[in-house]
Design a protein around this motif. Structure first.
Motif, short mmCIF file in Angstrom:
data_model
loop_
_atom_site.label_atom_id
_atom_site.label_comp_id
_atom_site.label_asym_id
_atom_site.label_seq_id
_atom_site.Cartn_x
_atom_site.Cartn_y
_atom_site.Cartn_z
N VAL A 1 -1.75 56.33 91.74
CA VAL A 1 -1.30 57.59 92.35
C VAL A 1 -0.36 57.31 93.53
O VAL A 1 0.69 57.94 93.68
N VAL A 2 -0.74 56.34 94.35
CA VAL A 2 0.07 56.02 95.52
C VAL A 2 1.43 55.48 95.09
O VAL A 2 2.46 55.90 95.61
N ARG A 3 1.41 54.58 94.11
CA ARG A 3 2.68 53.98 93.67
C ARG A 3 3.66 55.04 93.21
O ARG A 3 4.83 55.01 93.59
N VAL A 4 3.19 55.97 92.40
CA VAL A 4 4.09 56.98 91.85
C VAL A 4 4.71 57.80 92.97
O VAL A 4 5.92 58.03 93.02
N SER A 5 3.88 58.25 93.93
CA SER A 5 4.40 59.15 94.95
C SER A 5 5.11 58.40 96.08
O SER A 5 6.08 58.88 96.65
N ARG A 6 4.61 57.23 96.41
CA ARG A 6 5.19 56.49 97.54
C ARG A 6 6.47 55.77 97.12
O ARG A 6 7.45 55.72 97.88
N ASP A 7 6.48 55.21 95.90
CA ASP A 7 7.62 54.39 95.50
C ASP A 7 8.56 55.10 94.53
O ASP A 7 9.65 54.60 94.25
N GLY A 8 8.09 56.24 93.98
CA GLY A 8 8.90 56.91 92.96
C GLY A 8 8.75 56.18 91.63
O GLY A 8 8.25 55.06 91.59
N THR A 9 9.17 56.81 90.54
CA THR A 9 8.98 56.16 89.25
C THR A 9 9.99 56.67 88.23
O THR A 9 10.51 57.78 88.34
N LYS A 10 10.22 55.82 87.24
CA LYS A 10 10.95 56.29 86.06
C LYS A 10 9.93 57.04 85.21
O LYS A 10 8.73 56.91 85.43
N ALA A 11 10.41 57.77 84.19
CA ALA A 11 9.48 58.49 83.33
C ALA A 11 8.46 57.52 82.76
O ALA A 11 8.79 56.43 82.31
N THR A 12 7.19 57.90 82.84
CA THR A 12 6.14 56.98 82.42
C THR A 12 4.87 57.74 82.04
O THR A 12 4.75 58.94 82.29
N GLU A 13 3.94 57.01 81.45
CA GLU A 13 2.64 57.61 81.12
C GLU A 13 1.59 56.79 81.85
O GLU A 13 1.59 55.56 81.75
N ILE A 14 0.70 57.43 82.58
CA ILE A 14 -0.31 56.62 83.27
C ILE A 14 -1.70 57.24 83.11
O ILE A 14 -1.85 58.44 82.88
N ALA A 15 -2.70 56.36 83.22
CA ALA A 15 -4.09 56.82 83.18
C ALA A 15 -4.59 56.84 84.61
O ALA A 15 -4.39 55.91 85.37
N LEU A 16 -5.24 57.93 84.97
CA LEU A 16 -5.72 58.07 86.35
C LEU A 16 -7.22 58.30 86.34
O LEU A 16 -7.66 59.33 85.88
N GLY A 17 -7.95 57.37 86.85
CA GLY A 17 -9.40 57.58 86.94
C GLY A 17 -10.04 57.68 85.56
O GLY A 17 -11.00 57.02 85.26
N ASN A 18 -9.49 58.45 84.69
CA ASN A 18 -10.06 58.67 83.37
C ASN A 18 -9.15 58.04 82.32
O ASN A 18 -8.08 58.57 82.00
N GLU A 19 -9.59 56.91 81.77
CA GLU A 19 -8.77 56.14 80.83
C GLU A 19 -8.32 56.96 79.63
O GLU A 19 -7.27 56.74 79.06
N ASN A 20 -9.16 57.92 79.23
CA ASN A 20 -8.86 58.66 78.00
C ASN A 20 -7.78 59.71 78.20
O ASN A 20 -7.18 60.19 77.26
N GLU A 21 -7.58 60.11 79.44
CA GLU A 21 -6.61 61.16 79.67
C GLU A 21 -5.37 60.60 80.33
O GLU A 21 -5.33 60.42 81.54
N LYS A 22 -4.37 60.32 79.53
CA LYS A 22 -3.13 59.81 80.10
C LYS A 22 -2.25 60.99 80.51
O LYS A 22 -2.25 62.03 79.87
N VAL A 23 -1.55 60.80 81.59
CA VAL A 23 -0.68 61.85 82.09
C VAL A 23 0.76 61.39 81.92
O VAL A 23 1.10 60.27 82.27
N PHE A 24 1.60 62.28 81.38
CA PHE A 24 3.01 61.94 81.27
C PHE A 24 3.71 62.32 82.58
O PHE A 24 3.53 63.42 83.09
N LEU A 25 4.48 61.39 83.11
CA LEU A 25 5.19 61.69 84.35
C LEU A 25 6.69 61.58 84.14
O LEU A 25 7.17 60.51 83.74
N PRO A 26 7.42 62.64 84.42
CA PRO A 26 8.87 62.51 84.38
C PRO A 26 9.31 61.64 85.56
O PRO A 26 8.53 61.42 86.49
N SER A 27 10.54 61.17 85.53
CA SER A 27 10.97 60.32 86.65
C SER A 27 10.97 61.15 87.93
O SER A 27 11.17 62.37 87.90
N ARG A 28 10.70 60.52 89.02
CA ARG A 28 10.63 61.28 90.28
C ARG A 28 10.98 60.40 91.47
O ARG A 28 10.84 59.18 91.45
N GLU A 29 11.37 61.09 92.54
CA GLU A 29 11.71 60.43 93.79
C GLU A 29 10.43 60.28 94.62
O GLU A 29 9.50 61.06 94.47
#
Ligand code: NAD
Length: 518
Positions: free
Chosen positions: A60-88
């Motif tokens: 969570v910190v990496r995505v918001s602190r460092d920004g990211t290219k479009a990606t899919e990540i699992a947060l806390g719950n391995e079964n529920e992946k979240v799609f993230l568009p690229s962001r600043e």
């Protein structure tokens, strides 16, 4: 959200850091800053090694602190992946309190509020020094109209104190104060923040108060169903947080009193818990008997409630909640007495291994850990060694905490004293007379690792179907795995297959999967 563009969180601790990170994560359009006076802590938040260990936090910190290219990540719950568009990036950590506060539409105050250790109300009342000092900085820097949010757990009525500080420094300037207590539990903070049972917002019931509550609601509504966002008056919100913690702790003390009865009657505490927990009116959570609760919150929040009740001349109410704390101590003492008596009342010359030093699993937090009191009591029995291992805390951290907490005439740490911290459970357990599992980390709870390891199985000609049987979690059964007990197990069950040095052998096998998170 329309109205909120910039949020500042004062206090980058176990609550402020993860909460601000999740708010930033879920609101890419809001700039979020987290500020703290502790430079070392902020440096860690800006590094790859965060000062708080929580599953999912680094993602969570990496995505918001460092920004990211479009990606899919699992947060806390391995079964529920979240799609993230690229962001600043929209999350930053800083020691510049006044600059960050000055830019904010909403200021969360998430500083520590421990129990007072001296003066009036010592040992019971809440120490509001950090809150007062944080509020002084906020009052001087905040922009007119900013919403000030109490995130810290505070005594009922604290919003009035905050109002006074604001009026003192900025007379006539409009500020709204909200109470928005945090209900996350350490070890599951990210999951709790992403999928909260409820968000509680307390405000004054004036049009300006209600408008402020609505603005904060918008921030949460980007990921929390609005039906779960509950708005109430300020005092209900402040009090509800104390009551929630008191009730949770009360369930632990209640079931622990029953475990003492089970101990002497042949009733099985786990069976009793299961039987009552199936009643939907009771529910099954927080019904696991064990060593008692630790951590920085339950005790201090109950003390705060007791202090409140007593200052309202409700002594019976205060006594009732105080008994939750005395049962917690009774249970811990009962456990240590049992350990000592299983070792024939003599610890001199013996090594005791302690697995788990944090107050619960999946955290690096050792504040008010039951292990501290257990170690203090054991030390009085003059054992040859107390060997500690925790997967969440490095040996250096454990040694520092021991030095800070275990005050005695002599220094408890080796070489002067008997306490030593290890970086793996194998060395901690080697040649010990007892292994006390004080924190139910998965790897202690379930040495099925050994079970899964076929090579290990083959090397033993009898089967090892159920290695858990002799390493049952101490916490749930009030049991200890002593070598003496183990010898007994040898003659009655298949666990006897493990070699003459059973514990070290088992942990040797387990070693490869001990995953240290420090
Ligand atoms: P913490 O000690 O980990 O963090 C508090 C931070 O505030 C520290 O880093 C400290 O340096 C900083 N701070 C103190 N005074 C400051 C000031 N004047 N300016 C800037 N920074 C300052 O505490 P925590 O565990 O995060 O708890 C914070 C609050 O949240 C407490 O009131 C606690 O009761 C409550 N709470 C804690 C939990 C939990 O699980 N830890 C859960 C819910 C609520």
């Amino acid at each position: 959200p329309e109205t909120v563009k910039n949020i500042c969180c004062v206090g980058a601790g176990y609550v402020g850091g993860p909460t601000a990170a999740v708010i930033a994560f879920q609101n890419p359009s809001i700039q979020v800053s987290v500020v703290d006076l502790d430079e070392a802590r902020i440096r860690k938040w800006n590094s790859r090694h965060l000062p708080v260990h929580e599953p999912g936090l680094i993602e969570v910190v990496r995505v918001s602190r460092d920004g990211t290219k479009a990606t899919e990540i699992a947060l806390g719950n391995e079964n529920e992946k979240v799609f993230l568009p690229s962001r600043e990036p929209n999350l930053r950590f800083s020691t510049n309190v006044s600059e960050c506060v000055a830019a904010a539409d909403v200021v969360f105050v998430s500083v520590n509020t421990p129990t007072k250790s001296s003066g009036i109300g010592a040992g019971a009342a809440t120490n509001l020094v950090a809150l007062e000092s944080a509020m002084t900085s906020v009052a001087q820097a905040a922009k007119p109209g900013a919403i000030i949010v109490e995130k810290s757990t505070v005594p009922c009525g604290t919003a009035r104190t905050i109002r006074e500080i604001l009026t003192l420094y900025r007379p006539g300037v409009p500020f709204e104060i909200l109470s928005n207590p945090e209900f996350l539990a350490e070890g599951t903070a990210i999951k709790d923040l992403l999928y909260p049972d409820r968000i509680l917002i307390g405000s004054s019931q004036t049009p300006a108060g209600l408008a402020a509550a609505a603005a904060l609601k918008e921030v949460y509504a980007t990921w929390v169903n609005p039906s779960k966002i509950v708005t109430v008056n300020l005092w209900s919100s402040e009090l509800a947080k104390l009551v929630a913690n008191a009730m949770l702790a009360q369930r632990i003390s209640s079931i622990n009193t029953i475990s003492a009865i089970c101990d002497q009657t042949g009733a099985d505490i786990d069976e009793v818990s299961k039987a009552i927990g199936l009643d939907q009116r009771l529910g099954s959570k927080f019904l696991k008997a064990g060593l008692g609760f630790g951590g920085s919150c339950f005790k201090k929040d109950i003390l705060s409630l007791v202090y409140l009740a007593r200052s309202l001349h409700l002594s019976e109410v205060g006594d009732y909640w105080m008994s939750v704390l005395s049962i917690n101590e009774f249970q811990r003492d009962r456990f240590v007495n049992k350990v000592v008596s299983k070792l024939n009342g003599a610890l001199v010359g013996k090594k005791i291994a302690i697995l788990g030093y944090t107050f619960k699993q999946d955290t690096n937090d050792t504040r008010e850990s039951p292990a501290i009191e257990v170690i203090k009591t054991l030390l009085a029995e003059r054992p040859a060694e107390i060997a500690i291992f925790d997967p969440g805390c490095s040996p250096t951290e454990v040694r520092r905490e021991i030095n800070r907490n275990v005050s005695s005439d002599a220094i408890p740490l080796k070489p002067q004293g008997p306490v030593e911290a290890y970086s793996n459970s194998y060395d901690a357990c080697f040649e010990s007379s007892a292994v006390l599992i004080l924190t139910p980390w998965d790897q202690f709870r379930c040495p099925a690792l050994a079970q899964k390891d076929s090579a290990f199985r083959k090397s033993n000609d009898q089967n090892l179907e159920n290695p858990q049987a002799f390493l049952k979690p101490v916490l749930s059964e009030m049991d200890i795995v002593t070598l003496a007990e183990y010898q007994r197990a040898k003659s009655t069950s298949h666990i006897m297959t493990v070699t003459s040095d059973p514990l070290s052998r088992l942990f040797d096998q387990a070693e490869c999967t001990l995953d240290c998170v420090y």
